[in-house]
Structure formats: C-alpha cells, structure tokens
Design an enzyme around this catalytic site. Structure first.
Site, PDB file in Angstrom:
ATOM      1  N   HIS A  65      42.676  41.582  45.853  1.00 49.07           N
ATOM      2  CA  HIS A  65      43.674  41.195  44.855  1.00 49.07           C
ATOM      3  C   HIS A  65      43.371  39.812  44.322  1.00 49.07           C
ATOM      4  O   HIS A  65      42.701  38.987  44.959  1.00 49.07           O
ATOM      5  CB  HIS A  65      45.086  41.222  45.462  1.00 49.07           C
ATOM      6  CG  HIS A  65      45.473  39.946  46.143  1.00 49.07           C
ATOM      7  ND1 HIS A  65      46.148  38.923  45.498  1.00 49.07           N
ATOM      8  CD2 HIS A  65      45.277  39.507  47.413  1.00 49.07           C
ATOM      9  CE1 HIS A  65      46.352  37.918  46.333  1.00 49.07           C
ATOM     10  NE2 HIS A  65      45.830  38.249  47.506  1.00 49.07           N
ATOM     11  N   CYS A  66      43.866  39.563  43.109  1.00 46.85           N
ATOM     12  CA  CYS A  66      43.858  38.214  42.530  1.00 46.85           C
ATOM     13  C   CYS A  66      45.273  37.956  42.039  1.00 46.85           C
ATOM     14  O   CYS A  66      46.226  38.241  42.765  1.00 46.85           O
ATOM     15  CB  CYS A  66      42.793  38.089  41.440  1.00 46.85           C
ATOM     16  SG  CYS A  66      42.815  39.391  40.187  1.00 46.85           S
ATOM     17  N   ALA A  67      45.452  37.439  40.845  1.00 49.78           N
ATOM     18  CA  ALA A  67      46.813  37.222  40.343  1.00 49.78           C
ATOM     19  C   ALA A  67      47.364  38.514  39.735  1.00 49.78           C
ATOM     20  O   ALA A  67      48.400  39.027  40.163  1.00 49.78           O
ATOM     21  CB  ALA A  67      46.829  36.094  39.323  1.00 49.78           C
ATOM     22  N   THR A 103      39.680  40.970  40.563  1.00 53.59           N
ATOM     23  CA  THR A 103      39.779  42.205  41.351  1.00 53.59           C
ATOM     24  C   THR A 103      38.980  43.312  40.692  1.00 53.59           C
ATOM     25  O   THR A 103      38.298  44.093  41.365  1.00 53.59           O
ATOM     26  CB  THR A 103      41.250  42.625  41.472  1.00 53.59           C
ATOM     27  OG1 THR A 103      41.992  41.585  42.119  1.00 53.59           O
ATOM     28  CG2 THR A 103      41.394  43.914  42.267  1.00 53.59           C
ATOM     29  N   GLN A 121      48.895  39.993  42.946  1.00 53.90           N
ATOM     30  CA  GLN A 121      49.341  39.132  44.038  1.00 53.90           C
ATOM     31  C   GLN A 121      50.749  39.529  44.476  1.00 53.90           C
ATOM     32  O   GLN A 121      51.500  40.149  43.712  1.00 53.90           O
ATOM     33  CB  GLN A 121      49.340  37.673  43.587  1.00 53.90           C
ATOM     34  CG  GLN A 121      50.389  37.348  42.528  1.00 53.90           C
ATOM     35  CD  GLN A 121      50.253  35.929  42.009  1.00 53.90           C
ATOM     36  OE1 GLN A 121      49.247  35.268  42.221  1.00 53.90           O
ATOM     37  NE2 GLN A 121      51.262  35.455  41.318  1.00 53.90           N
TER      38      GLN A 121
END
Length: 253
Positions: free
Chosen positions: A131-133, A139, A30
C-alpha cells in the site's frame, strides 16, 4: 473502518488461476484514519502477515499500523518517493496518461532499495499487503512488477491497476480530510508539502488511466527486459525472486 481500495491482485489479473495463487498478493490505500479492529479482522481473514508501506515517512502517522503490529502483523517500510531532478521535471511537465506511465518508470528506477525491500517482504511466508497513500501509483508499479514476474499478461495487469478508479472518490475524500487539501477542487490541485513549498498535482495523478500502466509495462520491457531483469538490476537477490515465485506462482501441470 475497513481498508479502501483493498483487493487480491489475482482477482482481475488471473481469474483462471493459471499464473498467481489467490490469497498471496493484496493491495490497498493507506489505513484511514488508522488501522483498527475492523482492519485487523480484514487482514487476518486473508492471512496477511506482512504489510509493505511504500509511503514517504512524512506521509505516515505513528498510529497508522499500531493495531496491526499489536496483532502480530509485520510492517515493512519501503518508501518509494525519491526527490530527484528527473522526477521533479517529469512532474512539472506531466499532462497525459502516457506521461504518468513514464513517471512510473522513473520512480521505479530511482528507488532500487525500496523496490528490493518490498520484494523481499513479498517473498515472506503468508500473504502480503502492498500500500501507499491511494494504493494507485507506488502500489500500482510494485504490484505490476510482481505480476509481470509471474507472467501475467499486460492487459490483465492494466485491468487490476485501472480498478482503482472506482475507489478514487473515497480515497481523495480521506486524503483531503487527513491533509486538509481540496483534492477534488476545480482547476489545478495545489498542496503545501512539509517544507512549506506550494506544489501542483498534475491531473493524471488524480486518475487511474489504463494507458499509464500500459506505458509503464511497455517501457519496463523495452528498456529493462521486463521485471525478471529489472528486479535483479535493482538489487533483488536471485534467492528472493525464487522464494516469491515458489510462494506465489501456480505450479505447472
């Protein structure tokens, strides 16, 4: 600040350029603390026109992608974070990398709408960023499914996933600052969620073990017939799969 854990998934998964066109499918963690001019320049340099945000809304902040959206880059929310009994049980018993791979399977199976939205966004013109965190779990599984659809060998997909290990110290430092959580503390890592519940993060979730992705891919093939069968079962239209393949696949000689 540029995006952490940012890369073209073709770099490690298909360096010979036999299956996936470079400059089509990117991944990252992120934005931290939020997208700024440096991030926008990074995205534009790669012709990224669509961002797929796989985080739960409770993980996001309004300012995260404002700069990108103001620059004309579309942001698609496709949250992969269903709170099911099966996932909760798997989290409670997760101790090994293989357990993490099994968790990925459950996560993908439990979020068909998000998987469909992500693939539809990935089929849009121009490059896409998933994307994720951390850019690792959600992802990782979405990227793996798209690479598998393109026929990338499992060992190459695993290598792309495991590359995230290099970025984990910086990723966790950013997450700890943002969420005030000591993600690098000794012993079981505990966090408090938005509902005030105390949760323990299993050790495999704090790593990027190659075995986890190997297990995920093996199970997807054994239980679902690979991404080519799993994605339609999630609800991804045939036309969307065709559009993504036309955009991302290397034409046969």
């Amino acid at each position: 600040m540029s995006l952490v854990n940012f890369r073209d998934s073709a770099f490690l998964s298909d360096p010979e350029g036999l299956r996936i066109r470079p400059g089509v499918l990117y991944r990252s963690a992120q934005p931290y603390p939020a997208a700024d001019e440096a991030v926008v320049a990074q995205l534009r340099s790669c012709d990224i026109r669509t961002i797929v945000d796989l985080r739960d809304p409770r993980e996001t902040r309004p300012a995260d992608w404002v700069a990108a959206e103001e620059a004309g880059i579309a942001v698609v929310a496709a949250p992969v974070n269903p709170a099911t009994d099966a996932l909760t049980a798997r989290m409670a018993t997760m101790t090994t990398a293989a357990d993490l791979g099994e968790f990925y399977v459950l996560l993908a199976e439990s979020a068909p709408a998000a998987v469909t939205a992500a693939v539809e966004a990935a089929a849009r013109p121009g490059a896409v960023l998933l994307h994720c965190a951390a850019g690792k779990d959600r992802t990782g599984l979405l990227t793996a499914l798209l690479l598998d659809l393109l026929g990338v060998p499992a060992e190459r997909i695993v290598a792309d996933y495991a590359r995230t290990a290099d970025a984990l110290p910086e990723i966790f430092a950013n997450l700890a600052e943002r969420h005030r959580t000591a993600l690098n503390a000794q012993g079981p890592t505990r966090v408090t969620d938005s509902d005030g519940r105390h949760l323990t993060i299993p050790a495999p979730l704090l790593e990027a073990p190659a075995e986890a992705m190997s297990v995920f891919l093996a199970r997807v093939h054994t239980h679902h017939g690979g991404a080519a069968a799993f994605l339609p079962a999630c609800g991804v239209p045939a036309a969307t799969l065709g559009a993504f393949l036309a955009k991302a696949a290397v034409a046969a000689a």
